[in-house]
Design an enzyme around this catalytic site. Structure first.
Site, PDB file in Angstrom:
ATOM      1  N   ASN A   1       0.848  -1.194   0.000  1.00  0.00           N
ATOM      2  CA  ASN A   1       0.000   0.000   0.000  1.00  0.00           C
ATOM      3  C   ASN A   1       0.880   1.239   0.000  1.00  0.00           C
ATOM      4  OD1 ASN A   1      -2.602   1.601   0.723  1.00  0.00           O
ATOM      5  ND2 ASN A   1      -1.138   2.225   2.300  1.00  0.00           N
ATOM      6  N   GLU A   2       0.643   2.125  -0.943  1.00  0.00           N
ATOM      7  CA  GLU A   2       1.411   3.377  -1.010  1.00  0.00           C
ATOM      8  C   GLU A   2       2.890   3.094  -0.757  1.00  0.00           C
ATOM      9  OE1 GLU A   2      -0.509   6.618   1.115  1.00  0.00           O
ATOM     10  OE2 GLU A   2      -2.286   6.409  -0.146  1.00  0.00           O
TER      11      GLU A   2
ATOM     12  N   GLU B   1      -8.409   3.861  -3.092  1.00  0.00           N
ATOM     13  CA  GLU B   1      -8.657   4.854  -2.031  1.00  0.00           C
ATOM     14  C   GLU B   1      -9.080   6.157  -2.696  1.00  0.00           C
ATOM     15  OE1 GLU B   1      -5.802   5.425   1.156  1.00  0.00           O
ATOM     16  OE2 GLU B   1      -5.293   3.287   1.146  1.00  0.00           O
TER      17      GLU B   1
ATOM     18  N   TYR C   1      -7.186  11.674  -3.058  1.00  0.00           N
ATOM     19  CA  TYR C   1      -8.161  12.264  -2.134  1.00  0.00           C
ATOM     20  C   TYR C   1      -8.491  13.689  -2.551  1.00  0.00           C
ATOM     21  CZ  TYR C   1      -7.573   8.389   1.149  1.00  0.00           C
ATOM     22  OH  TYR C   1      -7.569   7.147   1.728  1.00  0.00           O
TER      23      TYR C   1
HETATM   24  O1  AHR Z   1      -7.161   6.413   4.325  1.00  0.00           O
HETATM   25  C1  AHR Z   1      -6.198   6.947   5.180  1.00  0.00           C
HETATM   26  C2  AHR Z   1      -4.789   6.752   4.652  1.00  0.00           C
HETATM   27  O2  AHR Z   1      -4.617   7.462   3.459  1.00  0.00           O
HETATM   28  C3  AHR Z   1      -4.418   5.347   4.272  1.00  0.00           C
HETATM   29  O3  AHR Z   1      -4.029   4.591   5.374  1.00  0.00           O
HETATM   30  C4  AHR Z   1      -3.276   5.548   3.336  1.00  0.00           C
HETATM   31  O4  AHR Z   1      -3.149   4.523   2.389  1.00  0.00           O
HETATM   32  C5  AHR Z   1      -3.582   6.902   2.706  1.00  0.00           C
HETATM   33  O5  AHR Z   1      -2.497   7.746   2.718  1.00  0.00           O
END
Ligand code: AHR
Length: 497
Positions: free
Chosen positions: A172-173, A302, A239
């Site tokens: 992840n990331e 995400e 995001y």
């Molecule tokens: O969703 C919160 C965080 O955002 C997650 O843990 C990470 O993958 C992202 O940076």
């Protein structure tokens, strides 16, 4: 008047139901309190999992859940979360605020949740601090059916049948909290992990590689070039952070209040949500260079609108309210995913309950369905439907700094043969007349469900039903054309018959 054109005879691609997926991490009250309360809780539950939450999630037909993180996934050792709960290791959640993680919600509990919901599990494997063997054995534990050390351990822990888990994320990331790796280094590691992610029990795995951070097209290019043949999907994280950006780094404020915002902030949020379209277009272009057949999916595992934490709550718990602004973000994002469903085959809202842009908020035994929940309800019939060609002829609205299209829409034909349109009016304060023309078929009526409110309306524990879906009187369709009045800040599901 805005014009929407839908061509029911032009089917573009299948909208994979997993586009309507969710993400749930061991973070704040996402798992504990939100999903899992334990068998001894006074809150009604089945084997510790909240009954009210399961009922609500079943209603929106959650197709897939990604777990256990997030950043937490690259810190997680699955062996801590199996066996008798009283003997499970208590660890410190160093990813999220240092809270004590007692591991009472582990593999068995997560897969029980998925079985109660009838959805697919999507396991995020630990590449950052784990080992190749750990992930390989986790898959063996979940999927092996014959005699094998991990299948025997699973049986000892009370589960006879394998679960047959398909979706496995590898890291992840990895460019950030998952190890700060370069794309070249990660691609090599990915292949090593993917090689030992075996089809135990005959379950063919769907392996997802860690994709880019937002607009990092170079990451996509490198990972696709070096490891594209070994993966089924590449993830993308983006995001919507609507705070104020300044060239002065001391004034950077990415997050702002979830409920207390002005129109400038509202339109800036929507501009940032709409940016998802450009990002997906860019990554699709890069992926097309390596994989013109579109075998490898882009998986936006995400996404969501990330605001400041609710005042009075621990900032590291990322607990935020959810307004009609978030509903519009969800509507626009889901339309974008639908429209890119030739390549986007999974998306996971961050995060399902009590964290960032949630569909459900809980407080003790109380539960609130957010405006975002209702958008997932309005859009659920798109799952596994065929995307139809559609086009909106319109103008742009907003502020000088942030211009957005007035209307945003997508359309599909379901397995039941019904044509459905989802549409949002992005204006904060003006209703819009929309004329919809269908260039084929023979329709006489449009059934309409609508969610609307002021941009900062939300559902609270004191007022849980302020924002709700309304079923409107059906609209007659004449000559394959109908007209709709869309109130300011509204989202529609329109079903034609
Ligand atoms: O969703 C919160 C965080 O955002 C997650 O843990 C990470 O993958 C992202 O940076």
């Amino acid at each position: 008047m805005k014009h929407l054109f839908v061509n029911p005879s032009r089917k573009i691609s299948k909208i994979d139901k997993n586009i309507y997926g969710h993400f749930s991490e061991h973070l704040g009250r996402g798992i504990y309190g939100g999903i899992f309360v334990g068998e001894d809780s006074g809150i009604p539950n089945v084997r510790g999992i909240r009954t009210d939450v399961v009922q609500a999630l079943r209603h929106i037909r959650v197709p897939v859940i990604r777990w256990p993180g997030g950043c937490f996934a690259d810190y997680y050792n699955w062996r801590d979360g199996i066996g008798p709960r009283s003997e499970r290791r208590r660890i410190v959640n160093t990813s999220w605020g240092g809270s004590v993680e007692d591991n009472s919600f582990g593999t068995h509990e997560f897969l029980d949740l998925c079985e109660q919901l009838g959805c697919s599990p999507y396991i995020a494997g630990n590449v950052g601090s784990g080992t190749v063997r750990e992930l390989s054995e986790w898959i063996e534990y979940m999927n092996s059916d014959g005699e094998s050390p991990m299948a025997d351990l699973r049986r000892k822990n009370g589960r006879e049948e394998p679960w047959g888990v398909t979706y496995i994320g590898i890291g992840n990331e990895s460019w950030g909290c998952g190890g700060h790796m370069s794309a070249e280094y990660y691609a090599g590691l990915y292949k090593q992990y993917a090689t030992y992610a075996r089809p135990y029990g005959g379950t063919q795995l769907y392996k997802a590689a860690c994709g880019p951070d937002g607009a990092d097209y170079a990451w996509t290019d490198t990972v696709m070039r070096l490891a594209g043949n070994f993966m089924d999907a590449l993830s993308l994280h983006y995001y919507t952070m609507p705070g104020y950006y300044s060239t002065d780094p001391y004034k950077w404020e990415k997050k702002s209040s979830a409920t207390d915002f002005d129109e400038a902030n509202y339109y800036r949020t929507l501009v940032r949500a709409l940016y998802m379209d450009e990002l997906i277009t860019g990554h699709k272009f890069v992926m097309d260079q390596h994989d013109p057949e579109k075998r490898v999916a882009l998986c936006v595992d995400e996404w969501g609108a990330w605001h400041a934490a609710e005042p009075g709550t621990p900032p590291s718990f990322l607990y935020q309210q959810n307004t009609m602004r978030d509903a519009i973000v969800a509507a626009v994002s889901l339309n974008i995913f639908n429209k890119h469903s030739d390549r986007v085959r999974m998306a996971n809202l961050a995060q399902m309950i009590n964290v960032i842009q949630s569909v459900i908020l809980t407080e003790g035994d109380k539960i609130v369905l957010t405006p975002t929940y209702h958008v997932f309800d309005l859009y659920k019939a798109h799952q596994d439907a065929e995307l139809l060609e559609s086009y909106v002829q319109q103008d742009f609205i907003g502020t000088e700094e942030a211009q957005v299209p007035a209307i945003h829409a997508s359309a599909s034909e379901g397995a039941d043969g019904k044509v459905r349109i989802t549409l949002a009016n992005l204006s904060a304060n003006e209703s819009q007349s929309v004329c919809c023309t269908l260039s084929g078929g023979n329709f006489s009526s449009a059934a309409v469900r609508c969610l609307s409110g002021r941009m900062n309306d939300y559902n609270s524990f004191e007022d849980p039903y302020k924002v709700q879906i309304q079923t409107m009187p059906a609209i007659p369709v004449e000559g394959n054309r109908f007209q709709l009045e869309a109130p300011a800040c509204s989202v529609f599901e329109i079903t034609l018959s």
